[in-house]
Enzyme design. Sequence first.
Site, mmCIF file in Angstrom:
data_model
loop_
_atom_site.group_PDB
_atom_site.id
_atom_site.type_symbol
_atom_site.label_atom_id
_atom_site.label_comp_id
_atom_site.label_asym_id
_atom_site.label_seq_id
_atom_site.Cartn_x
_atom_site.Cartn_y
_atom_site.Cartn_z
ATOM 1 N N ASP A 4 -2.387 1.273 4.029
ATOM 2 C CA ASP A 4 -3.283 1.425 2.880
ATOM 3 C C ASP A 4 -4.116 2.709 2.894
ATOM 4 O O ASP A 4 -4.663 3.103 1.870
ATOM 5 C CB ASP A 4 -4.248 0.227 2.794
ATOM 6 C CG ASP A 4 -3.521 -1.090 2.591
ATOM 7 O OD1 ASP A 4 -2.418 -1.061 2.035
ATOM 8 O OD2 ASP A 4 -4.061 -2.136 2.980
ATOM 9 N N MET A 59 1.464 -0.912 -2.944
ATOM 10 C CA MET A 59 0.380 -1.601 -2.226
ATOM 11 C C MET A 59 -0.835 -0.684 -2.069
ATOM 12 O O MET A 59 -0.865 0.418 -2.619
ATOM 13 C CB MET A 59 0.880 -2.080 -0.873
ATOM 14 C CG MET A 59 1.701 -3.347 -0.950
ATOM 15 S SD MET A 59 2.134 -3.923 0.696
ATOM 16 C CE MET A 59 2.707 -5.576 0.327
HETATM 17 O O1 F6P Z 1 -3.129 -4.168 4.381
HETATM 18 C C1 F6P Z 1 -1.769 -4.002 4.231
HETATM 19 C C2 F6P Z 1 -1.248 -4.785 3.055
HETATM 20 O O2 F6P Z 1 0.150 -4.576 2.976
HETATM 21 C C3 F6P Z 1 -1.907 -4.492 1.715
HETATM 22 O O3 F6P Z 1 -1.411 -3.328 1.131
HETATM 23 C C4 F6P Z 1 -1.574 -5.742 0.941
HETATM 24 O O4 F6P Z 1 -2.520 -5.977 -0.060
HETATM 25 C C5 F6P Z 1 -1.622 -6.810 2.003
HETATM 26 O O5 F6P Z 1 -1.469 -6.163 3.247
HETATM 27 C C6 F6P Z 1 -0.551 -7.878 1.870
HETATM 28 O O6 F6P Z 1 -0.805 -8.828 2.823
HETATM 29 P P1 F6P Z 1 0.255 -9.943 3.275
HETATM 30 O O7 F6P Z 1 1.325 -9.274 4.080
HETATM 31 O O8 F6P Z 1 -0.559 -10.879 4.072
HETATM 32 O O9 F6P Z 1 0.836 -10.508 2.023
#
Ligand code: F6P
Length: 320
Positions: free
Chosen positions: A128, A170
Amino acid sequence: MVRKIGVLTSGGDAPGMNAAIRAVTRIALRNGIDVVGIRNGYKGLLEDDMTEFNRTDVSDILDRGGTKLGSARLPEFKEEEIQDQCIENLNKHGIEALVVIGGDGSYRGALALTKKGINCIGLPGTIDNDIPGTDFTIGFDTALHTCVENVDKLRDTSSSHHRCSIVEVMGNHCGDLALYTAISCGAEMVISPETGYDEEEVLEKLHYLGDVLNKNHAIIIVSEKVCDVESLAKKVTQHTSFSGRATVLGHIQRGGSPSASDRVLASKMGEKAVDLLMSGVGGHCVGIVNNEIMSLPIEEALEQPRNSRKKLYRLFDRLV
Ligand code: F6P
């Protein structure tokens, strides 16, 4: 001098985490420090799930995405009793210090443990690019490459069909992945937490691009959580000359072999983390600022405002 350290990866995985684990392990072992790999982040610390690493345990991982140690989110780590249980486990194994690779939530955990006497160093690992105290995080460059590769492909097909491709990337609440992708791909629009979202404005711009400039396709990069890309695509089809298509890149952005830049960044940061622990420093996070590897207290980093992207948004606007 510190004799035994632990290493863990926490939060969402990011390409380059393995390179960081490898660097921490090899630099520590070279300095006569034992290394313990803790599985699944703070969860493994709580469940006493850890294993001693030798040099070859981190062979053949430099080029691999994901994290050899596994990762998890443990919101309960905020609780003092959970932290104390983790410290008990660390003491049982003689682990005196920790390197924590993850996001700002992981940094808060590292700070709590440091305050309780276990020196911790945080390394910024996330796609991110939203961690204070550093210009770039481990994994951002690779995720950006993935976005660019995919958006380039979408441009091929959308230009053949007079389409507007709306691509969600993301970033959690940070627009960097969207902005850098938009600049790299020559997108027509970027929608991010920094730009905000105004549906009317987007449709008007598309009307101008299609009907005034006679463009036969358009790409809009949208940062996740800012708007619903499916519903925007429908509106585009209904109200403009383009047919709208939404693509959510999703977790594809978290995988893949790390780019050379991420491998080098992770190696440099891993080295710095061990150097800090060897000099008795704890509660710091490592960053790259103006191309220099440095560290600062986690508390200070967490209070810093996010890097301004005004100049980059201006550049984007001037390139469209
Ligand atoms: O923090 C990394 C990230 O990929 C973000 O970009 C996204 O909002 C989140 O994690 C998604 O989380 P998960 O893998 O728990 O769905």
